[in-house]
Design a protein around this motif. Sequence first.
Motif, PDB file in Angstrom:
ATOM      1  N   ALA A   1       0.886  -1.187   0.193  1.00  0.00           N
ATOM      2  CA  ALA A   1       0.026   0.037  -0.191  1.00  0.00           C
ATOM      3  C   ALA A   1       0.610   1.212  -0.034  1.00  0.00           C
ATOM      4  O   ALA A   1       0.456   2.323  -0.845  1.00  0.00           O
ATOM      5  N   SER A   2       2.093   1.210   0.753  1.00  0.00           N
ATOM      6  CA  SER A   2       2.992   2.431   0.913  1.00  0.00           C
ATOM      7  C   SER A   2       3.490   2.377  -0.491  1.00  0.00           C
ATOM      8  O   SER A   2       3.624   3.937  -0.992  1.00  0.00           O
ATOM      9  N   TRP A   3       3.744   1.628  -1.335  1.00  0.00           N
ATOM     10  CA  TRP A   3       4.318   1.707  -2.629  1.00  0.00           C
ATOM     11  C   TRP A   3       3.307   2.189  -3.505  1.00  0.00           C
ATOM     12  O   TRP A   3       3.756   3.050  -4.393  1.00  0.00           O
ATOM     13  N   LEU A   4       2.303   1.697  -3.630  1.00  0.00           N
ATOM     14  CA  LEU A   4       1.134   2.437  -4.304  1.00  0.00           C
ATOM     15  C   LEU A   4       0.702   3.797  -4.124  1.00  0.00           C
ATOM     16  O   LEU A   4       0.887   4.456  -5.013  1.00  0.00           O
ATOM     17  N   GLY A   5       1.110   4.042  -2.803  1.00  0.00           N
ATOM     18  CA  GLY A   5       0.665   5.552  -2.590  1.00  0.00           C
ATOM     19  C   GLY A   5       1.736   6.283  -2.899  1.00  0.00           C
ATOM     20  O   GLY A   5       1.655   7.787  -3.511  1.00  0.00           O
ATOM     21  N   GLU A   6       2.983   6.136  -2.959  1.00  0.00           N
ATOM     22  CA  GLU A   6       4.216   6.578  -3.500  1.00  0.00           C
ATOM     23  C   GLU A   6       3.957   6.840  -4.934  1.00  0.00           C
ATOM     24  O   GLU A   6       4.463   8.055  -5.543  1.00  0.00           O
ATOM     25  N   SER A   7       3.550   5.918  -5.666  1.00  0.00           N
ATOM     26  CA  SER A   7       3.346   6.051  -7.206  1.00  0.00           C
ATOM     27  C   SER A   7       2.432   6.782  -7.326  1.00  0.00           C
ATOM     28  O   SER A   7       2.357   7.391  -8.578  1.00  0.00           O
ATOM     29  N   LEU A   8       1.565   7.164  -6.547  1.00  0.00           N
ATOM     30  CA  LEU A   8       0.262   8.036  -6.795  1.00  0.00           C
ATOM     31  C   LEU A   8       0.523   9.243  -5.951  1.00  0.00           C
ATOM     32  O   LEU A   8      -0.432  10.272  -6.268  1.00  0.00           O
ATOM     33  N   ALA A   9       1.660   9.718  -5.646  1.00  0.00           N
ATOM     34  CA  ALA A   9       1.833  10.806  -5.000  1.00  0.00           C
ATOM     35  C   ALA A   9       1.839  12.009  -5.821  1.00  0.00           C
ATOM     36  O   ALA A   9       1.069  12.908  -5.280  1.00  0.00           O
ATOM     37  N   ASP A  10       1.866  12.108  -7.078  1.00  0.00           N
ATOM     38  CA  ASP A  10       1.925  13.315  -7.873  1.00  0.00           C
ATOM     39  C   ASP A  10       0.615  13.001  -8.883  1.00  0.00           C
ATOM     40  O   ASP A  10       0.306  14.161  -9.495  1.00  0.00           O
ATOM     41  N   VAL A  11      -0.211  12.229  -8.327  1.00  0.00           N
ATOM     42  CA  VAL A  11      -1.477  12.021  -9.068  1.00  0.00           C
ATOM     43  C   VAL A  11      -2.631  13.020  -8.299  1.00  0.00           C
ATOM     44  O   VAL A  11      -2.671  12.808  -7.138  1.00  0.00           O
ATOM     45  N   PRO A  12      -3.298  14.004  -8.991  1.00  0.00           N
ATOM     46  CA  PRO A  12      -4.221  14.659  -8.103  1.00  0.00           C
ATOM     47  C   PRO A  12      -5.456  13.951  -7.847  1.00  0.00           C
ATOM     48  O   PRO A  12      -5.907  13.310  -8.769  1.00  0.00           O
ATOM     49  N   LEU A  13      -5.776  13.839  -6.736  1.00  0.00           N
ATOM     50  CA  LEU A  13      -7.193  13.042  -6.265  1.00  0.00           C
ATOM     51  C   LEU A  13      -7.995  13.965  -5.539  1.00  0.00           C
ATOM     52  O   LEU A  13      -7.433  14.756  -4.646  1.00  0.00           O
ATOM     53  N   ASP A  14      -9.258  14.040  -5.800  1.00  0.00           N
ATOM     54  CA  ASP A  14     -10.395  14.947  -5.279  1.00  0.00           C
ATOM     55  C   ASP A  14     -11.199  14.145  -4.211  1.00  0.00           C
ATOM     56  O   ASP A  14     -11.412  14.886  -3.360  1.00  0.00           O
ATOM     57  N   ALA A  15     -11.103  12.909  -4.146  1.00  0.00           N
ATOM     58  CA  ALA A  15     -11.749  12.188  -3.104  1.00  0.00           C
ATOM     59  C   ALA A  15     -11.412  10.622  -3.023  1.00  0.00           C
ATOM     60  O   ALA A  15     -10.930  10.067  -4.190  1.00  0.00           O
ATOM     61  N   ILE A  16     -11.270  10.124  -1.914  1.00  0.00           N
ATOM     62  CA  ILE A  16     -11.143   8.625  -1.661  1.00  0.00           C
ATOM     63  C   ILE A  16     -12.495   7.928  -1.171  1.00  0.00           C
ATOM     64  O   ILE A  16     -13.081   8.490  -0.055  1.00  0.00           O
ATOM     65  N   TYR A  17     -12.962   6.886  -1.804  1.00  0.00           N
ATOM     66  CA  TYR A  17     -13.820   6.133  -1.279  1.00  0.00           C
ATOM     67  C   TYR A  17     -13.367   4.757  -1.001  1.00  0.00           C
ATOM     68  O   TYR A  17     -12.658   4.105  -1.904  1.00  0.00           O
ATOM     69  N   SER A  18     -13.860   4.289   0.172  1.00  0.00           N
ATOM     70  CA  SER A  18     -13.454   3.020   0.625  1.00  0.00           C
ATOM     71  C   SER A  18     -14.534   1.998   1.168  1.00  0.00           C
ATOM     72  O   SER A  18     -15.383   2.705   1.787  1.00  0.00           O
ATOM     73  N   SER A  19     -14.314   0.639   0.594  1.00  0.00           N
ATOM     74  CA  SER A  19     -15.129  -0.050   1.661  1.00  0.00           C
ATOM     75  C   SER A  19     -15.026   0.210   3.312  1.00  0.00           C
ATOM     76  O   SER A  19     -14.038   0.641   3.512  1.00  0.00           O
ATOM     77  N   SER A  20     -16.081  -0.172   4.022  1.00  0.00           N
ATOM     78  CA  SER A  20     -16.029   0.345   5.403  1.00  0.00           C
ATOM     79  C   SER A  20     -15.345  -1.109   6.089  1.00  0.00           C
ATOM     80  O   SER A  20     -15.181  -0.788   7.183  1.00  0.00           O
TER      81      SER A  20
END
Length: 210
Positions: A42-61
């Motif tokens: 998850a940390s690796w994916l987070g780093e790869s998305l660091a420069d990706v602009p995100l407006d919202a995150i939705y997650s299973s509860s």
Amino acid sequence: MNQQPCITTLYLTRHGQTEWNLEGRLQGRKDSPLTEKGERHASWLGESLADVPLDAIYSSSSPRAMRTAEILRGERPIQLHAADDLQEVDMGHWEGRTGKEIEAGSPEEYEAFWKEPHRYEPTNGGESFVQLGNRVVPAIERILNENHGRSILVVTHAAVLNLLMTAFHGQAISEMWKPPILESTCLCKVVYGPGGMNVELHGDISHYRA
């Protein structure tokens, strides 16, 4: 004056590896914590998305998905929306048991679950994949309608993600377990623009490191 085309970008991923994943136990609505490897992926994916602009995150509860989403959000000052409709397929009394245990007691039903998902009719008190689709497809449609022209990340589960990607490709439920295999924290990307919808990534794990 030319207007910029309205683009809606949907990123989808599966939660990180859990203790029950390692043990071969089906989780469904039950939960187990992320392993060290699951947190690392998850940390690796987070780093790869660091420069990706995100407006919202939705997650299973489910806690395992929420923990993954928190890691992916990082320091972004954006809201994390927990959604019950994005939870994994309900597997009733199969949950917490290993595949081998389930197969021994319900061989035909277990085979249908994996090989003929369109014919799977649970007697375990859980959901069929048709019922799962009736739950998660409208949830994604609502998210898209609420975030027109934005970039959104959705964190969910294996069956949910397989079913959604099958739907995005216009395929039947019978195809949902076909390759590519959607590994933990794999990334899918679907873009909606003036020309329609386009699947740009399906099960990408390029963020994995040796």
